[in-house]
Write an enzyme that holds these catalytic residues in place. Structure first.
Site, PDB file in Angstrom:
ATOM      1  N   GLU A  38       7.593 -27.232   5.899  1.00 44.80           N
ATOM      2  CA  GLU A  38       6.310 -26.951   4.893  1.00 44.80           C
ATOM      3  C   GLU A  38       6.216 -28.148   4.235  1.00 44.80           C
ATOM      4  OE1 GLU A  38       5.723 -23.825   2.714  1.00 44.80           O
ATOM      5  OE2 GLU A  38       4.248 -25.621   2.617  1.00 44.80           O
ATOM      6  N   GLY A  71       8.590 -21.645  -0.883  1.00 45.76           N
ATOM      7  CA  GLY A  71       8.684 -20.025  -1.286  1.00 45.76           C
ATOM      8  C   GLY A  71       7.095 -19.606  -1.106  1.00 45.76           C
ATOM      9  N   GLY A 107       1.383 -18.071   6.031  1.00 45.84           N
ATOM     10  CA  GLY A 107       0.568 -16.706   5.696  1.00 45.84           C
ATOM     11  C   GLY A 107      -0.651 -17.233   5.368  1.00 45.84           C
ATOM     12  N   SER A 108      -1.316 -17.212   4.318  1.00 47.73           N
ATOM     13  CA  SER A 108      -3.104 -16.714   3.577  1.00 47.73           C
ATOM     14  C   SER A 108      -2.809 -17.652   2.812  1.00 47.73           C
ATOM     15  CB  SER A 108      -2.940 -15.140   3.568  1.00 47.73           C
ATOM     16  OG  SER A 108      -2.819 -14.743   2.838  1.00 47.73           O
ATOM     17  N   GLY A 124      -6.992  -8.981  -8.348  1.00 47.35           N
ATOM     18  CA  GLY A 124      -8.475  -8.387  -9.787  1.00 47.35           C
ATOM     19  C   GLY A 124      -7.258  -7.550 -11.134  1.00 47.35           C
ATOM     20  N   HIS A 159      20.628  12.315 -15.735  1.00 46.64           N
ATOM     21  CA  HIS A 159      19.382  13.364 -16.936  1.00 46.64           C
ATOM     22  C   HIS A 159      19.364  11.939 -17.968  1.00 46.64           C
ATOM     23  CE1 HIS A 159      16.975  15.156 -19.803  1.00 46.64           C
ATOM     24  NE2 HIS A 159      17.660  15.510 -20.307  1.00 46.64           N
TER      25      HIS A 159
HETATM   26  P1  NAD Z   1      -7.257  -6.597  -2.036  1.00 44.00           P
HETATM   27  O1  NAD Z   1      -7.483  -6.686  -0.594  1.00 44.00           O
HETATM   28  O2  NAD Z   1      -6.424  -6.205  -2.248  1.00 44.00           O
HETATM   29  O3  NAD Z   1      -8.925  -6.855  -2.955  1.00 44.00           O
HETATM   30  C1  NAD Z   1     -10.032  -7.291  -2.454  1.00 44.00           C
HETATM   31  C2  NAD Z   1     -11.285  -5.710  -3.174  1.00 44.00           C
HETATM   32  O4  NAD Z   1     -12.898  -7.001  -3.677  1.00 44.00           O
HETATM   33  C3  NAD Z   1     -11.260  -4.599  -2.360  1.00 44.00           C
HETATM   34  O5  NAD Z   1     -11.508  -3.924  -3.349  1.00 44.00           O
HETATM   35  C4  NAD Z   1     -12.870  -4.804  -1.687  1.00 44.00           C
HETATM   36  O6  NAD Z   1     -14.118  -4.018  -1.592  1.00 44.00           O
HETATM   37  C5  NAD Z   1     -13.459  -5.984  -2.909  1.00 44.00           C
HETATM   38  N1  NAD Z   1     -14.814  -6.830  -2.484  1.00 44.00           N
HETATM   39  C6  NAD Z   1     -14.401  -7.358  -1.166  1.00 44.00           C
HETATM   40  N2  NAD Z   1     -15.512  -8.219  -1.170  1.00 44.00           N
HETATM   41  C7  NAD Z   1     -15.903  -8.271  -2.549  1.00 44.00           C
HETATM   42  C8  NAD Z   1     -17.489  -8.255  -2.932  1.00 44.00           C
HETATM   43  N3  NAD Z   1     -18.487  -9.059  -2.167  1.00 44.00           N
HETATM   44  N4  NAD Z   1     -18.007  -7.988  -3.807  1.00 44.00           N
HETATM   45  C9  NAD Z   1     -17.172  -7.174  -4.365  1.00 44.00           C
HETATM   46  N5  NAD Z   1     -16.347  -6.765  -4.510  1.00 44.00           N
HETATM   47  C10 NAD Z   1     -15.646  -7.480  -2.841  1.00 44.00           C
HETATM   48  O7  NAD Z   1      -7.493  -8.617  -2.518  1.00 44.00           O
HETATM   49  P2  NAD Z   1      -6.356  -9.135  -3.009  1.00 44.00           P
HETATM   50  O8  NAD Z   1      -6.569  -8.500  -4.586  1.00 44.00           O
HETATM   51  O9  NAD Z   1      -7.936 -10.155  -3.441  1.00 44.00           O
HETATM   52  O10 NAD Z   1      -5.516  -8.838  -3.060  1.00 44.00           O
HETATM   53  C11 NAD Z   1      -4.844 -10.154  -1.370  1.00 44.00           C
HETATM   54  C12 NAD Z   1      -3.681  -9.887  -0.625  1.00 44.00           C
HETATM   55  O11 NAD Z   1      -2.950 -10.190  -1.413  1.00 44.00           O
HETATM   56  C13 NAD Z   1      -3.675  -8.286  -0.658  1.00 44.00           C
HETATM   57  O12 NAD Z   1      -3.640  -7.778   0.706  1.00 44.00           O
HETATM   58  C14 NAD Z   1      -3.050  -7.996  -1.279  1.00 44.00           C
HETATM   59  O13 NAD Z   1      -1.994  -7.017  -1.061  1.00 44.00           O
HETATM   60  C15 NAD Z   1      -1.952  -9.380  -1.384  1.00 44.00           C
HETATM   61  N6  NAD Z   1      -1.332  -8.959  -2.769  1.00 44.00           N
HETATM   62  C16 NAD Z   1      -0.403  -8.118  -3.257  1.00 44.00           C
HETATM   63  C17 NAD Z   1       0.296  -8.039  -4.219  1.00 44.00           C
HETATM   64  C18 NAD Z   1       1.066  -7.530  -4.720  1.00 44.00           C
HETATM   65  O14 NAD Z   1       1.562  -6.811  -3.911  1.00 44.00           O
HETATM   66  N7  NAD Z   1       1.117  -6.224  -6.442  1.00 44.00           N
HETATM   67  C19 NAD Z   1      -0.464  -8.979  -5.721  1.00 44.00           C
HETATM   68  C20 NAD Z   1      -1.165  -9.527  -5.069  1.00 44.00           C
HETATM   69  C21 NAD Z   1      -1.884  -9.506  -3.640  1.00 44.00           C
END
Ligand code: NAD
Length: 470
Positions: A37, A43, A149-150, A190, A449
Site C-alpha cells: 500500500e 483502508g 481501486g479508482s 453529489g 411490530h
Molecule cells: P455516479 O456514477 O454515481 O454519478 C455521476 C453522475 O454524474 C451521473 O448521474 C452522470 O450522469 C453525471 N455526469 C457525468 N458527466 C457529467 C457532466 N459532464 N455534467 C453533468 N453531469 C454529469 O458517480 P459518483 O457520484 O461520482 O460516484 C462515483 C462512484 O463511487 C460510483 O460508482 C458510486 O457507486 C461510488 N460511490 C458509492 C457510494 C455509496 O455506495 N454510497 C458513495 C459514493 C460513491
C-alpha cells in the site's frame, strides 16, 4: 538501489476493501501473503476518503439539522445550534484513524505482511515496491492480486485544483461551510456530499446532464428522491450541460446550457465535480507488463478474476462492475478462495446499493425499467412509510418499499427502499434473494411490530394484492 526481498505465495497490490480483505482471507487459507500500500494509512478510498468519512459527516450534519429544525415537534426547545466545523472534521478524522489502524491490527493478527510503498508489476511473479524514501525492492510472488481501486474522474475543462474545483476527497474537509456549493453530477457522491453541506447551511445547486438523478435507479424511486431532496432545499438543473468552469476572485462561475436550451450561469464559491470514478492504474505498470484493459481502462478478468497474464489477478473498482466497497470485498474473498481451489463465486444479482442521504435509498436486483427492457413479466407491490407506525413515531415517513417479483414464479427480482433505515432494511431483501426466495417468503415471515421492517412485509404482501395495512 534495488534489493531483492522475500517471496510470497500472494502479493496483493492495494490495501483498500478489495485488497485488505483478500489479503486477510488468503492468510486464513494458509497463503504467505503480503499487501503493498502506497498511502501511509491502510483502508483505501473507502476508509480514508470515501464511505467512512462521508458517513461521519452525514451523521453530524443530520444531527445538526435535526437540532435546528426537527425538535420542536417533539416539544424539545433546544434553541438554535452553532457549528464547530473543526470539531466535526476532527471527529471524522478520529474515526478514520481508528478504522485504518484497525486494518493494520487485522494484518498482524492474520500474519499478513504489510509492505509500505508503491507497487509496480514487473512481470508475472515479480513486483517492484518503491518505498517513500525512493528505495526499491523486488518482491517475488507466486500470485499477484491487483486491487488498486479508482479515482475521481475530472472534467477536461475543469481540472481539480483542490481548492475551488474539487473532488469528493476535498469536499470531505472544507474548513468552513460553503456559501454556495455547485455540484456537477447528481449521482451518489453529489447527493451525499451535497446533503452534508446543505444541512449545515450551504446553498447547493446540482447540475446533471441526464434527465433524472441517480442514473440507473428505478425511475419511480428516482422521482420520489428528487421530490424529497428538492423539498430539503437542493436546486436541480437536470438535462443540463456544463461547458465551462471559470475561477473568479471570489469563487467560481459554472456556465452551460439548461434542458430547454437556456443559458446556465451559476456563481458559487466551490464546485464539486462528481461525475463518476475511473479505474486507478497509474504507475502500476500493468499495461507495460501486458495486462489487457477494456476501452474504459478497466482490467479484464475471467471467472477466476485472472487477467490475461497467468498468475496475475484483479478485483474491485479496477475491474468491471459497480464501484462499491462491498462488491470489491466479495470479489477479493472469491478470488483468493478460488486460488485455494474452492468453488467460490460472487452473486452479482444480489449486491445491494445504498445512497446514505435522508431518507436513505437502497436497492438490490433490478428496477422496473430494467425488467421491462429485458421483457421480464413481473408483479410489483409497494408500501409507503407514511402508513408504518414506527416511521410515524420517528417523524420519518417519506418514501416507500417496492418489491418486484416474477409474474409466474413469484421469485424476487428486485427490492427498492427509500425511507428511514433503508441501508439496514435492504439486508433482509439481499438474504431473501441469495436464497432465491419469493415475495411470498418475505410476506409470510413474522416481522416484529412496530418496526420499519413491516413496510418490507407489507410491500411483499402487496405483490399478491393482499397488504393488510394499506
Ligand atoms: P455516479 O456514477 O454515481 O454519478 C455521476 C453522475 O454524474 C451521473 O448521474 C452522470 O450522469 C453525471 N455526469 C457525468 N458527466 C457529467 C457532466 N459532464 N455534467 C453533468 N453531469 C454529469 O458517480 P459518483 O457520484 O461520482 O460516484 C462515483 C462512484 O463511487 C460510483 O460508482 C458510486 O457507486 C461510488 N460511490 C458509492 C457510494 C455509496 O455506495 N454510497 C458513495 C459514493 C460513491
Amino acid at each position: 538501489m534495488t534489493t531483492s526481498s522475500s517471496s510470497f505465495d500472494l502479493v496483493v497490490i492495494g490495501g483498500g476493501p478489495g485488497g485488505y480483505v483478500a489479503a486477510i482471507r488468503a492468510a486464513q487459507l494458509g497463503m504467505n501473503t503480503a499487501c503493498v500500500e502506497k498511502s501511509p494509512s491502510l483502508g483505501g478510498t473507502c476508509l480514508n476518503v470515501g464511505c467512512i468519512p462521508s458517513k461521519a459527516l452525514l451523521e453530524t450534519s443530520h444531527l445538526y439539522h435535526t437540532v435546528a429544525h426537527g425538535l420542536d415537534t417533539h416539544g424539545i426547545k433546544a434553541g438554535s445550534p452553532s457549528l464547530d466545523v473543526a470539531q466535526m472534521l476532527a471527529r471524522k478524522d478520529r474515526i478514520v484513524g481508528e478504522l485504518t489502524r484497525g486494518v493494520g491490527v487485522l494484518f498482524k493478527k492474520n500474519k499478513v505482511t504489510h509492505l509500505p510503498g508503491a507497487a509496480r508489476l514487473v512481470k508475472p511473479g515479480e513486483v517492484e515496491v518503491t518505498a517513500a524514501d525512493g528505495g526499491k525492492t523486488i518482491v517475488g510472488a507466486k500470485r499477484i492480486l491487483i486491487a488498486t481501486g479508482s479515482e475521481p474522474t475530472p472534467l477536461p475543462f475543469a481540472p481539480f485544483d483542490g481548492e475551488r474545483i474539487v473532488g469528493s476527497t476535498e469536499a470531505l474537509s472544507f474548513s468552513q461551510v460553503p456559501r454556495h456549493l455547485i455540484v456537477i453530477g447528481a449521482g451518489v457522491i453529489g447527493l451525499e456530499l451535497g446533503s452534508v453541506w446543505l444541512r449545515l447551511g450551504a446553498k447547493v445547486t446540482v447540475v446533471e446532464m441526464l434527465p433524472s438523478l441517480l442514473a440507473g435507479v428505478d425511475a419511480g424511486m428516482a422521482r420520489l428522491a428528487q421530490r424529497a431532496f428538492t423539498k430539503q432545499g437542493f436546486t436541480f438543473h437536470l438535462g443540463a450541460k456544463v461547458e465551462k468552469v471559470e475561477k473568479t476572485a471570489q469563487g467560481v462561475v459554472v456556465r452551460g446550457t439548461g434542458a430547454k436550451g437556456e443559458t446556465l450561469e451559476l456563481e458559487g464559491d466551490r464546485v464539486l465535480v462528481a461525475v463518476g470514478r475511473r479505474p486507478y492504474t497509474a504507475g502500476l505498470g500493468a499495461q507495460e507488463a501486458g495486462v489487457a484493459l477494456d476501452p474504459r481502462g478497466r482490467i479484464v478478468v475471467d471467472e477466476n478474476f485472472q487477467t490475461n497474464l497467468p498468475g496475475v489477478f484483479a478485483v474491485g473498482d479496477v475491474i468491471a462492475g459497480p464501484m462499491l466497497a462491498h462488491k470489491a470485498m466479495e470479489e477479493g474473498v472469491a478470488a483468493v478462495e478460488r486460488m485455494a481451489g474452492h468453488a467460490s463465486r460472487v452473486n452479482y444479482e444480489a449486491i445491494p446499493s445504498v445512497v446514505y442521504t435522508h431518507p436513505e435509498i437502497a436497492w438490490v436486483g433490478r428496477g422496473e425499467e430494467t425488467l421491462k427492457a429485458a421483457g421480464v413479466a413481473y408483479k410489483a407491490g409497494s408500501y409507503p412509510f407514511m402508513a408504518n407506525g414506527r416511521a410515524k413515531t420517528m417523524e420519518s415517513t417519506e418514501g416507500q418499499v417496492k418489491v418486484l417479483a416474477d409474474a409466474q414464479t413469484d421469485r424476487l427480482l428486485g427490492v427498492l427502499v427509500m425511507g428511514p433505515g433503508a441501508s439496514e432494511l435492504i439486508a433482509e431483501a439481499v438474504v431473501a434473494m441469495e436464497f432465491e426466495g419469493s415475495a411470498e417468503d418475505l410476506a409470510l415471515a413474522c416481522h416484529a411490530h412496530p418496526t420499519l421492517s413491516e413496510a418490507m412485509k407489507e410491500a411483499a404482501l402487496g405483490v399478491a394484492g393482499r397488504a393488510v395495512h394499506a
